[in-house]
Write a protein that holds these residues in place. Structure first.
Motif, mmCIF file in Angstrom:
data_model
loop_
_atom_site.group_PDB
_atom_site.id
_atom_site.type_symbol
_atom_site.label_atom_id
_atom_site.label_comp_id
_atom_site.label_asym_id
_atom_site.label_seq_id
_atom_site.Cartn_x
_atom_site.Cartn_y
_atom_site.Cartn_z
ATOM 1 N N GLY A 211 41.600 -14.566 33.690
ATOM 2 C CA GLY A 211 40.470 -15.307 33.446
ATOM 3 C C GLY A 211 40.225 -16.276 34.639
ATOM 4 N N PHE A 212 40.572 -15.723 35.905
ATOM 5 C CA PHE A 212 39.979 -16.892 37.242
ATOM 6 C C PHE A 212 39.756 -15.891 38.412
ATOM 7 C CE2 PHE A 212 44.451 -16.565 37.893
ATOM 8 C CZ PHE A 212 44.701 -16.745 39.100
ATOM 9 N N VAL A 213 39.050 -16.432 39.317
ATOM 10 C CA VAL A 213 38.635 -15.750 40.383
ATOM 11 C C VAL A 213 39.356 -16.584 41.575
ATOM 12 C CG1 VAL A 213 36.957 -15.024 42.118
ATOM 13 C CG2 VAL A 213 36.409 -14.801 39.799
ATOM 14 N N PRO A 214 40.315 -16.081 42.299
ATOM 15 C CA PRO A 214 41.082 -16.824 43.303
ATOM 16 C C PRO A 214 40.011 -17.257 44.462
ATOM 17 C CG PRO A 214 41.628 -14.644 43.428
ATOM 18 C CD PRO A 214 40.743 -14.650 42.256
ATOM 19 N N ASN A 215 40.537 -18.547 44.999
ATOM 20 C CA ASN A 215 40.023 -18.865 46.201
ATOM 21 C C ASN A 215 40.683 -18.282 47.260
ATOM 22 O OD1 ASN A 215 38.798 -20.146 48.446
ATOM 23 N ND2 ASN A 215 39.978 -21.949 48.111
ATOM 24 N N VAL A 216 39.942 -16.889 47.891
ATOM 25 C CA VAL A 216 40.471 -16.421 49.158
ATOM 26 C C VAL A 216 40.153 -16.980 50.483
ATOM 27 C CG1 VAL A 216 40.559 -14.238 50.353
ATOM 28 C CG2 VAL A 216 40.454 -14.177 47.805
ATOM 29 N N ALA A 217 41.277 -17.635 50.869
ATOM 30 C CA ALA A 217 41.003 -18.477 52.190
ATOM 31 C C ALA A 217 40.965 -17.650 53.281
ATOM 32 C CB ALA A 217 42.074 -19.637 52.385
ATOM 33 N N MET A 218 41.718 -16.493 53.477
ATOM 34 C CA MET A 218 41.799 -15.728 54.408
ATOM 35 C C MET A 218 42.406 -14.254 54.278
ATOM 36 S SD MET A 218 43.184 -16.983 58.224
ATOM 37 C CE MET A 218 42.157 -18.359 58.359
ATOM 38 N N GLN A 219 42.028 -13.527 55.223
ATOM 39 C CA GLN A 219 42.407 -12.109 55.034
ATOM 40 C C GLN A 219 42.878 -11.531 56.390
ATOM 41 O OE1 GLN A 219 38.759 -10.749 52.690
ATOM 42 N NE2 GLN A 219 40.639 -9.332 51.803
ATOM 43 N N SER A 220 44.027 -10.949 56.354
ATOM 44 C CA SER A 220 44.685 -10.327 57.484
ATOM 45 C C SER A 220 45.525 -9.048 57.314
ATOM 46 C CB SER A 220 45.582 -11.220 58.181
ATOM 47 O OG SER A 220 46.189 -10.807 59.475
ATOM 48 N N ALA A 221 45.814 -8.109 58.298
ATOM 49 C CA ALA A 221 46.463 -6.865 58.269
ATOM 50 C C ALA A 221 47.841 -7.212 58.526
ATOM 51 C CB ALA A 221 45.727 -5.809 59.043
ATOM 52 N N GLN A 222 48.228 -8.181 59.054
ATOM 53 C CA GLN A 222 49.510 -8.504 59.848
ATOM 54 C C GLN A 222 50.411 -9.393 58.672
ATOM 55 O OE1 GLN A 222 50.425 -7.207 62.538
ATOM 56 N NE2 GLN A 222 48.301 -6.099 62.638
ATOM 57 N N THR A 223 51.224 -8.987 58.237
ATOM 58 C CA THR A 223 52.387 -9.647 57.500
ATOM 59 C C THR A 223 52.706 -10.830 57.935
ATOM 60 O OG1 THR A 223 54.098 -8.007 58.142
ATOM 61 C CG2 THR A 223 52.955 -7.705 55.965
ATOM 62 N N ARG A 224 53.253 -10.956 59.326
ATOM 63 C CA ARG A 224 53.857 -12.007 59.832
ATOM 64 C C ARG A 224 52.806 -13.008 60.076
ATOM 65 N NH1 ARG A 224 58.321 -9.403 64.050
ATOM 66 N NH2 ARG A 224 59.471 -8.335 62.491
ATOM 67 N N PHE A 225 51.585 -12.583 60.325
ATOM 68 C CA PHE A 225 50.634 -13.730 60.553
ATOM 69 C C PHE A 225 50.251 -14.218 59.392
ATOM 70 C CE2 PHE A 225 45.984 -14.711 60.987
ATOM 71 C CZ PHE A 225 46.249 -15.856 61.982
ATOM 72 N N ILE A 226 50.306 -13.624 58.263
ATOM 73 C CA ILE A 226 49.835 -14.142 56.825
ATOM 74 C C ILE A 226 51.114 -15.199 56.609
ATOM 75 C CG2 ILE A 226 50.079 -13.784 54.176
ATOM 76 C CD1 ILE A 226 48.236 -11.259 55.127
ATOM 77 N N ALA A 227 52.384 -14.677 56.670
ATOM 78 C CA ALA A 227 53.414 -15.751 56.625
ATOM 79 C C ALA A 227 53.418 -16.965 57.166
ATOM 80 C CB ALA A 227 54.829 -14.854 56.605
ATOM 81 N N LYS A 228 53.143 -16.818 58.488
ATOM 82 C CA LYS A 228 52.850 -18.084 59.608
ATOM 83 C C LYS A 228 52.129 -18.962 58.717
ATOM 84 C CE LYS A 228 54.917 -19.007 62.801
ATOM 85 N NZ LYS A 228 55.968 -19.908 62.928
#
Length: 294
Positions: A211-228
């Motif tokens: 029942g909710f739409v998340p606030n997507v702050a950023m998208q990336s193809a790199q797992t390590r970048f997302i983790a950082k």
């Protein structure tokens, strides 16, 4: 001009006579004579001097003899290469691996495949499941790692099922907390993968069910970048456990995602009605041997 006729002509020159040539190619003397005569009619000149005790090439015959040797050698090399392809000693493997988890899951397989089949060229493409499926469907890949479920035009083998975990900044939740639901995260910013990544679709669909739409702050193809980015406290992220364990910085904590409908089910897929080269079959078997769930 047939290769068998050229072979007969070459053996006549080598052996110095029609009878001896016939023994070499398992044909009668008259058959060999007819074949050479037909070759002479095809090229329009006399190729063999029959006046002496031994059959000798005329000047044009010597030219044809030399070219015939080249053509027969090419034929033998072609047959050898076809045989090597049949036994997958040579060839090309066109394989697609997922950007998320591809290095952790498939790199050991590719390394072992190279060791076992060093003469097979590996053409590797990294992308999300949706794009890899399109490449399979178009015949641009032989086999690819794709998340389940797969479309009906593909055959597949299950490879690995991994739980999806939540990456959160260290200290954001009590240390004793082991799992968390999507509903508890709905006020957080989500750091997701780019479009075309099947894990994104699973997360967004699960949020919709709750029942909710998340606030997507950023998208990336790199797992390590997302983790950082998680470590920098820009939001939370979702990854297969084995990927998160490999890429987690020191300032990131992992929580199990409390949703039984979300899991990273990796398969190895290929076209249902397409030709599957032996090189690809060997790769599928090796994946099952090394990394597939037993």
């Amino acid at each position: 001009m047939e290769l068998r006729t050229l072979r007969a002509f070459v053996e006549v020159i080598r052996c110095g006579g029609f009878t001896e040539a016939g023994k070499t190619i398992f044909a009668t003397q008259s058959t060999v004579s007819k074949m050479v005569k037909q070759l002479e009619e095809d090229v329009g000149v006399q190729l063999i001097d029959r006046s002496g005790q031994r059959a000798r090439p005329t000047e044009p015959g010597l030219l044809v003899y030399q070219r015939a040797l080249d053509m027969l050698a090419m034929r033998d090399e072609l047959l050898m290469q076809i045989g090597e392809l049949h036994s997958f000693k040579r060839g090309v493997l066109r394989v697609g691996v997922p950007t998320v988890g591809g290095d952790t899951l498939f790199a050991p397989v590719i390394a072992e495949y190279r060791r076992r089949f060093p003469l097979i060229q590996i053409n590797l493409i990294e992308h999300g499941s949706a794009h890899l499926h399109a490449l399979l469907r178009g015949g641009d890949l032989d086999v690819a790692g794709i998340l389940l479920p797969v479309e009906s035009d593909l055959e597949f083998r299950k490879v690995r099922r991994e739980p999806v975990v939540v990456l959160t900044p260290e200290g954001a939740y009590p240390a004793r907390k082991a799992s968390i639901s999507l509903a508890e995260l709905q006020d957080q910013s989500f750091l997701l993968f780019q479009q075309g990544f099947a894990l994104n679709d699973m997360i967004l669909a699960a949020c919709h069910r709750q029942g909710f739409v998340p606030n997507v702050a950023m998208q990336s193809a790199q797992t390590r970048f997302i983790a950082k980015l998680v470590e920098a406290r820009l939001g939370v992220a979702f990854m297969p456990r084995m990927v998160a364990m490999a890429d987690r910085p020191g300032g990131v904590a992992l929580l199990d995602l409390d949703d039984p409908d979300i899991a990273w089910d990796m398969s190895l897929a290929w076209r249902r009605d397409g030709y599957l080269p032996k090189a690809a079959t060997a790769f599928i078997d090796l994946v099952h041997e090394i990394v597939a769930d037993q």
